[in-house]
Design a protein around this motif. Structure first.
Motif, PDB file in Angstrom:
ATOM      1  N   SER A 128       0.830  -1.213   0.000  1.00  0.00           N
ATOM      2  CA  SER A 128       0.000   0.000   0.000  1.00  0.00           C
ATOM      3  C   SER A 128       0.860   1.257   0.000  1.00  0.00           C
ATOM      4  O   SER A 128       0.557   2.227  -0.697  1.00  0.00           O
ATOM      5  CB  SER A 128      -0.916   0.017   1.222  1.00  0.00           C
ATOM      6  OG  SER A 128      -1.856  -1.005   1.145  1.00  0.00           O
ATOM      7  N   LYS A 160       2.422   1.765  -3.465  1.00  0.00           N
ATOM      8  CA  LYS A 160       1.403   2.283  -4.393  1.00  0.00           C
ATOM      9  C   LYS A 160       1.148   3.766  -4.152  1.00  0.00           C
ATOM     10  O   LYS A 160       1.010   4.546  -5.101  1.00  0.00           O
ATOM     11  CB  LYS A 160       0.101   1.495  -4.246  1.00  0.00           C
ATOM     12  CG  LYS A 160       0.158   0.116  -4.843  1.00  0.00           C
ATOM     13  CD  LYS A 160      -1.170  -0.610  -4.660  1.00  0.00           C
ATOM     14  CE  LYS A 160      -1.153  -1.986  -5.267  1.00  0.00           C
ATOM     15  NZ  LYS A 160      -2.436  -2.693  -5.087  1.00  0.00           N
ATOM     16  N   GLU A 161       1.086   4.166  -2.897  1.00  0.00           N
ATOM     17  CA  GLU A 161       0.844   5.570  -2.568  1.00  0.00           C
ATOM     18  C   GLU A 161       2.013   6.447  -3.025  1.00  0.00           C
ATOM     19  O   GLU A 161       1.809   7.526  -3.574  1.00  0.00           O
ATOM     20  CB  GLU A 161       0.610   5.738  -1.064  1.00  0.00           C
ATOM     21  CG  GLU A 161       0.263   7.146  -0.650  1.00  0.00           C
ATOM     22  CD  GLU A 161      -1.027   7.678  -1.265  1.00  0.00           C
ATOM     23  OE1 GLU A 161      -1.132   8.905  -1.446  1.00  0.00           O
ATOM     24  OE2 GLU A 161      -1.937   6.880  -1.567  1.00  0.00           O
ATOM     25  N   GLU A 162       3.236   5.976  -2.810  1.00  0.00           N
ATOM     26  CA  GLU A 162       4.415   6.732  -3.259  1.00  0.00           C
ATOM     27  C   GLU A 162       4.425   6.876  -4.781  1.00  0.00           C
ATOM     28  O   GLU A 162       4.730   7.940  -5.307  1.00  0.00           O
ATOM     29  CB  GLU A 162       5.703   6.048  -2.787  1.00  0.00           C
ATOM     30  CG  GLU A 162       5.981   6.201  -1.316  1.00  0.00           C
ATOM     31  CD  GLU A 162       6.352   7.619  -0.937  1.00  0.00           C
ATOM     32  OE1 GLU A 162       7.094   8.283  -1.685  1.00  0.00           O
ATOM     33  OE2 GLU A 162       5.885   8.069   0.123  1.00  0.00           O
ATOM     34  N   ILE A 163       4.097   5.797  -5.479  1.00  0.00           N
ATOM     35  CA  ILE A 163       4.043   5.852  -6.945  1.00  0.00           C
ATOM     36  C   ILE A 163       2.977   6.843  -7.387  1.00  0.00           C
ATOM     37  O   ILE A 163       3.197   7.651  -8.290  1.00  0.00           O
ATOM     38  CB  ILE A 163       3.794   4.451  -7.538  1.00  0.00           C
ATOM     39  CG1 ILE A 163       5.027   3.571  -7.344  1.00  0.00           C
ATOM     40  CG2 ILE A 163       3.425   4.544  -9.022  1.00  0.00           C
ATOM     41  CD1 ILE A 163       4.810   2.112  -7.710  1.00  0.00           C
ATOM     42  N   LYS A 164       1.841   6.800  -6.735  1.00  0.00           N
ATOM     43  CA  LYS A 164       0.749   7.719  -7.070  1.00  0.00           C
ATOM     44  C   LYS A 164       1.196   9.169  -6.878  1.00  0.00           C
ATOM     45  O   LYS A 164       0.948  10.021  -7.732  1.00  0.00           O
ATOM     46  CB  LYS A 164      -0.462   7.408  -6.197  1.00  0.00           C
ATOM     47  CG  LYS A 164      -1.672   8.245  -6.488  1.00  0.00           C
ATOM     48  CD  LYS A 164      -2.829   7.819  -5.596  1.00  0.00           C
ATOM     49  CE  LYS A 164      -4.027   8.711  -5.763  1.00  0.00           C
ATOM     50  NZ  LYS A 164      -5.118   8.333  -4.852  1.00  0.00           N
ATOM     51  N   LEU A 165       1.878   9.442  -5.770  1.00  0.00           N
ATOM     52  CA  LEU A 165       2.344  10.804  -5.507  1.00  0.00           C
ATOM     53  C   LEU A 165       3.375  11.258  -6.534  1.00  0.00           C
ATOM     54  O   LEU A 165       3.377  12.413  -6.949  1.00  0.00           O
ATOM     55  CB  LEU A 165       2.935  10.894  -4.098  1.00  0.00           C
ATOM     56  CG  LEU A 165       1.949  10.772  -2.946  1.00  0.00           C
ATOM     57  CD1 LEU A 165       2.693  10.681  -1.614  1.00  0.00           C
ATOM     58  CD2 LEU A 165       0.981  11.946  -2.934  1.00  0.00           C
ATOM     59  N   LYS A 166       4.249  10.352  -6.942  1.00  0.00           N
ATOM     60  CA  LYS A 166       5.304  10.718  -7.886  1.00  0.00           C
ATOM     61  C   LYS A 166       4.798  10.856  -9.319  1.00  0.00           C
ATOM     62  O   LYS A 166       5.402  11.544 -10.121  1.00  0.00           O
ATOM     63  CB  LYS A 166       6.445   9.708  -7.820  1.00  0.00           C
ATOM     64  CG  LYS A 166       7.207   9.783  -6.513  1.00  0.00           C
ATOM     65  CD  LYS A 166       8.431   8.933  -6.527  1.00  0.00           C
ATOM     66  CE  LYS A 166       9.164   8.958  -5.214  1.00  0.00           C
ATOM     67  NZ  LYS A 166       9.612  10.248  -4.761  1.00  0.00           N
ATOM     68  N   THR A 167       3.688  10.200  -9.647  1.00  0.00           N
ATOM     69  CA  THR A 167       3.187  10.248 -11.022  1.00  0.00           C
ATOM     70  C   THR A 167       2.011  11.200 -11.192  1.00  0.00           C
ATOM     71  O   THR A 167       1.612  11.474 -12.318  1.00  0.00           O
ATOM     72  CB  THR A 167       2.755   8.848 -11.496  1.00  0.00           C
ATOM     73  OG1 THR A 167       1.736   8.348 -10.643  1.00  0.00           O
ATOM     74  CG2 THR A 167       3.927   7.897 -11.532  1.00  0.00           C
ATOM     75  N   MET A 168       1.469  11.705 -10.114  1.00  0.00           N
ATOM     76  CA  MET A 168       0.302  12.570 -10.195  1.00  0.00           C
ATOM     77  C   MET A 168       0.599  13.803 -11.050  1.00  0.00           C
ATOM     78  O   MET A 168       1.551  14.528 -10.796  1.00  0.00           O
ATOM     79  CB  MET A 168      -0.127  13.009  -8.792  1.00  0.00           C
ATOM     80  CG  MET A 168      -1.505  13.619  -8.740  1.00  0.00           C
ATOM     81  SD  MET A 168      -2.005  13.998  -7.048  1.00  0.00           S
ATOM     82  CE  MET A 168      -1.949  12.393  -6.291  1.00  0.00           C
ATOM     83  N   GLY A 194      -2.829   8.842 -16.427  1.00  0.00           N
ATOM     84  CA  GLY A 194      -2.952   8.322 -15.069  1.00  0.00           C
ATOM     85  C   GLY A 194      -2.310   6.971 -14.913  1.00  0.00           C
ATOM     86  O   GLY A 194      -1.719   6.432 -15.823  1.00  0.00           O
ATOM     87  N   MET A 195      -2.445   6.410 -13.709  1.00  0.00           N
ATOM     88  CA  MET A 195      -1.833   5.119 -13.435  1.00  0.00           C
ATOM     89  C   MET A 195      -2.712   4.282 -12.586  1.00  0.00           C
ATOM     90  O   MET A 195      -3.400   4.714 -11.755  1.00  0.00           O
ATOM     91  CB  MET A 195      -0.509   5.332 -12.721  1.00  0.00           C
ATOM     92  CG  MET A 195       0.585   4.568 -13.345  1.00  0.00           C
ATOM     93  SD  MET A 195       2.142   4.914 -12.579  1.00  0.00           S
ATOM     94  CE  MET A 195       2.699   3.256 -12.358  1.00  0.00           C
TER      95      MET A 195
END
Length: 99
Positions: A81, A84-92, A98-99
């Protein structure tokens, strides 16, 4: 809304550079999933590879097998989790789809 194919192709280089930069950033991610008041900790990288599993031996003898397995599962899920959150923050806002 019509998309001009030439504009799309011009932007592909920029998109590729963004993706390459994101991959580099993701490879730098390291998180630590925890369970059971830190009895079990799992270190995981941005590519979901488990790098380290730590078990606090002080509490190990007091746990039954089911409880111990549940803590490992919980720590692993916590780490996933967090990645996933770190990836979301880095790709936002960086990727157009989107991802």
């Amino acid at each position: 809304m019509a998309v001009n194919p030439l504009d799309f192709l011009k932007n592909m280089s920029s998109v590729k550079n963004n993706i390459d930069n994101i991959k580099k950033e993701i490879s730098k991610i390291t998180v630590c999933g925890k369970a059971g008041s830190n009895i079990v900790t799992i270190e995981m990288d941005g590519e979901f590879n488990v790098k380290k599993v730590s078990i606090n031996k002080e509490f190990f003898d007091d746990l039954d097998n089911d409880a111990f397995e549940q803590m490992i599962k919980s720590a692993l899920n916590d780490a996933v989790s967090k990645v996933k959150e770190e990836i979301k923050l880095k790709t936002m806002g960086v990727l157009p789809f989107g991802m």
